[in-house]
Design a protein around this motif. Sequence first.
Motif, short mmCIF file in Angstrom:
data_model
loop_
_atom_site.label_atom_id
_atom_site.label_comp_id
_atom_site.label_asym_id
_atom_site.label_seq_id
_atom_site.Cartn_x
_atom_site.Cartn_y
_atom_site.Cartn_z
N LEU A 96 64.95 -12.05 -13.13
CA LEU A 96 64.74 -12.41 -14.54
C LEU A 96 65.91 -13.26 -15.05
CD1 LEU A 96 63.31 -9.08 -16.01
CD2 LEU A 96 62.05 -11.18 -15.47
N ILE A 97 67.06 -13.13 -14.42
CA ILE A 97 68.23 -13.95 -14.78
C ILE A 97 67.86 -15.43 -14.73
CG2 ILE A 97 70.52 -14.70 -13.99
CD1 ILE A 97 70.93 -11.73 -13.05
N TYR A 98 67.16 -15.83 -13.67
CA TYR A 98 66.82 -17.25 -13.51
C TYR A 98 65.77 -17.70 -14.51
CZ TYR A 98 69.33 -16.18 -9.27
OH TYR A 98 70.28 -15.75 -8.38
N LEU A 99 64.85 -16.80 -14.84
CA LEU A 99 63.87 -17.14 -15.87
C LEU A 99 64.55 -17.27 -17.23
CD1 LEU A 99 60.80 -14.94 -14.82
CD2 LEU A 99 61.24 -17.36 -14.31
N ILE A 100 65.47 -16.38 -17.51
CA ILE A 100 66.24 -16.46 -18.77
C ILE A 100 67.01 -17.77 -18.81
CG2 ILE A 100 68.16 -15.46 -20.08
CD1 ILE A 100 67.16 -12.67 -19.01
N ALA A 101 67.69 -18.10 -17.71
CA ALA A 101 68.48 -19.34 -17.67
C ALA A 101 67.60 -20.56 -17.94
CB ALA A 101 69.18 -19.48 -16.31
N GLY A 102 66.46 -20.61 -17.28
CA GLY A 102 65.59 -21.77 -17.45
C GLY A 102 64.94 -21.85 -18.82
N LEU A 103 64.44 -20.73 -19.28
CA LEU A 103 63.73 -20.72 -20.56
C LEU A 103 64.67 -20.91 -21.74
CD1 LEU A 103 61.27 -17.81 -19.76
CD2 LEU A 103 60.63 -20.20 -20.17
N ALA A 104 65.89 -20.34 -21.65
CA ALA A 104 66.86 -20.46 -22.74
C ALA A 104 67.70 -21.73 -22.61
CB ALA A 104 67.77 -19.23 -22.78
N ARG A 105 67.52 -22.40 -21.46
CA ARG A 105 68.28 -23.63 -21.17
C ARG A 105 69.78 -23.38 -21.22
NH1 ARG A 105 64.20 -27.75 -24.30
NH2 ARG A 105 62.49 -27.36 -22.87
N VAL A 106 70.17 -22.36 -20.46
CA VAL A 106 71.59 -22.02 -20.33
C VAL A 106 71.94 -21.99 -18.84
CG1 VAL A 106 71.67 -20.69 -22.49
CG2 VAL A 106 71.18 -19.50 -20.33
N ASP A 107 73.22 -21.96 -18.54
CA ASP A 107 73.63 -21.88 -17.14
C ASP A 107 73.45 -20.44 -16.63
OD1 ASP A 107 76.44 -20.41 -17.30
OD2 ASP A 107 76.36 -21.87 -18.95
N SER A 161 59.35 -17.50 -23.29
CA SER A 161 58.24 -18.28 -22.72
C SER A 161 57.23 -18.68 -23.78
CB SER A 161 57.56 -17.51 -21.59
OG SER A 161 56.79 -16.44 -22.11
N LYS A 162 57.14 -17.93 -24.86
CA LYS A 162 56.17 -18.21 -25.93
C LYS A 162 56.64 -19.29 -26.90
CE LYS A 162 54.18 -13.57 -25.81
NZ LYS A 162 54.03 -12.30 -26.54
N LEU A 163 57.87 -19.74 -26.75
CA LEU A 163 58.35 -20.81 -27.63
C LEU A 163 57.50 -22.06 -27.43
CD1 LEU A 163 62.22 -20.37 -27.24
CD2 LEU A 163 60.79 -19.72 -29.21
N ALA A 164 57.31 -22.80 -28.51
CA ALA A 164 56.44 -23.98 -28.50
C ALA A 164 56.89 -25.04 -27.49
CB ALA A 164 56.36 -24.57 -29.90
N LYS A 165 58.17 -25.06 -27.16
CA LYS A 165 58.66 -26.09 -26.23
C LYS A 165 58.15 -25.91 -24.80
CE LYS A 165 63.03 -23.66 -25.43
NZ LYS A 165 64.47 -23.73 -25.62
N ASN A 166 57.57 -24.75 -24.49
CA ASN A 166 57.07 -24.50 -23.15
C ASN A 166 55.59 -24.84 -23.05
OD1 ASN A 166 59.42 -23.34 -21.84
ND2 ASN A 166 59.18 -21.68 -23.33
N PRO A 167 55.22 -25.63 -22.05
CA PRO A 167 53.81 -25.96 -21.86
C PRO A 167 52.96 -24.69 -21.66
CG PRO A 167 55.21 -27.24 -20.39
CD PRO A 167 56.08 -26.22 -21.04
N THR A 168 51.72 -24.75 -22.06
CA THR A 168 50.81 -23.60 -22.00
C THR A 168 50.69 -23.04 -20.58
OG1 THR A 168 49.57 -24.51 -23.84
CG2 THR A 168 48.46 -22.82 -22.55
N ASP A 169 50.58 -23.89 -19.58
CA ASP A 169 50.44 -23.41 -18.19
C ASP A 169 51.67 -22.62 -17.76
OD1 ASP A 169 47.99 -24.62 -18.09
OD2 ASP A 169 48.63 -26.32 -16.85
N ARG A 170 52.83 -23.13 -18.10
CA ARG A 170 54.08 -22.44 -17.74
C ARG A 170 54.14 -21.09 -18.45
NH1 ARG A 170 59.65 -25.67 -18.01
NH2 ARG A 170 58.21 -27.07 -16.96
N ARG A 171 53.79 -21.09 -19.71
CA ARG A 171 53.80 -19.85 -20.50
C ARG A 171 52.88 -18.81 -19.84
NH1 ARG A 171 51.85 -21.57 -25.62
NH2 ARG A 171 53.91 -22.47 -25.81
N ARG A 172 51.68 -19.24 -19.46
CA ARG A 172 50.73 -18.32 -18.84
C ARG A 172 51.26 -17.76 -17.52
NH1 ARG A 172 45.61 -21.09 -20.88
NH2 ARG A 172 46.30 -22.85 -19.66
N GLU A 173 51.88 -18.61 -16.72
CA GLU A 173 52.42 -18.15 -15.43
C GLU A 173 53.52 -17.12 -15.63
OE1 GLU A 173 52.26 -21.32 -11.96
OE2 GLU A 173 53.28 -22.14 -13.73
N ILE A 174 54.41 -17.40 -16.56
CA ILE A 174 55.53 -16.49 -16.79
C ILE A 174 55.04 -15.18 -17.41
CG2 ILE A 174 57.68 -16.16 -18.09
CD1 ILE A 174 58.21 -19.19 -17.50
N LEU A 175 54.10 -15.26 -18.33
CA LEU A 175 53.57 -14.04 -18.94
C LEU A 175 52.80 -13.21 -17.90
CD1 LEU A 175 52.45 -15.32 -22.44
CD2 LEU A 175 54.43 -13.88 -21.88
#
Length: 169
Positions: free
Chosen positions: A34-45, A70-84
């Motif tokens: 989940l660390i990597y998902l947090i990093a990518g979704l929050a756009r942090v290192d 993942s539910k933030l508007a900046k994420n494409p719908t397909d990506r949101r669905r995969e992560i959810l």
Amino acid sequence: MLHEGPAKLGPRFQEILLLIGQLNYTWTNTESLLIYLIAGLARVDKETAIVIFLTLNTTRARIELVERLSKLAKNPTDRRREILSVTEQLTRQAKLRNKYSHCIYSFDETGTSGSTQLMRIFDAKDDIRYGKIEELDDAEVRKITNCINDIKNTNTTIWRLVREYSYPH
């Protein structure tokens, strides 16, 4: 009742201990992704994501953060669905993992017949119940084995998403 010496531990007892160890290892290894998902979704290192991950001291909080990011508007719908879908799987898998991490184990004197006693209080309208006892039979062993395999598949899926979306890792 747990018996004293290792000479009294039967093959079923050993099998259960190995399965629970594998369940916890597989779970912990996968939850840490989940660390990597947090990093990518929050756009942090990655280092910042680790601090965020460790600050949230429950699995539920970590999963909720990933879901909300993942539910933030900046994420494409397909990506949101995969992560959810991944967080939904983790939530389902966590139930069995939590059960076996928060119970008392009992085996007969031969170590072949076992049960668990849940260490949880269930509040009813007029009373409380606690200590639900369940047998550690073949069906339960299959449930644990299937859950381990499901967690491994979730692990593979998270790694695929991390690479596909070029999340820090």
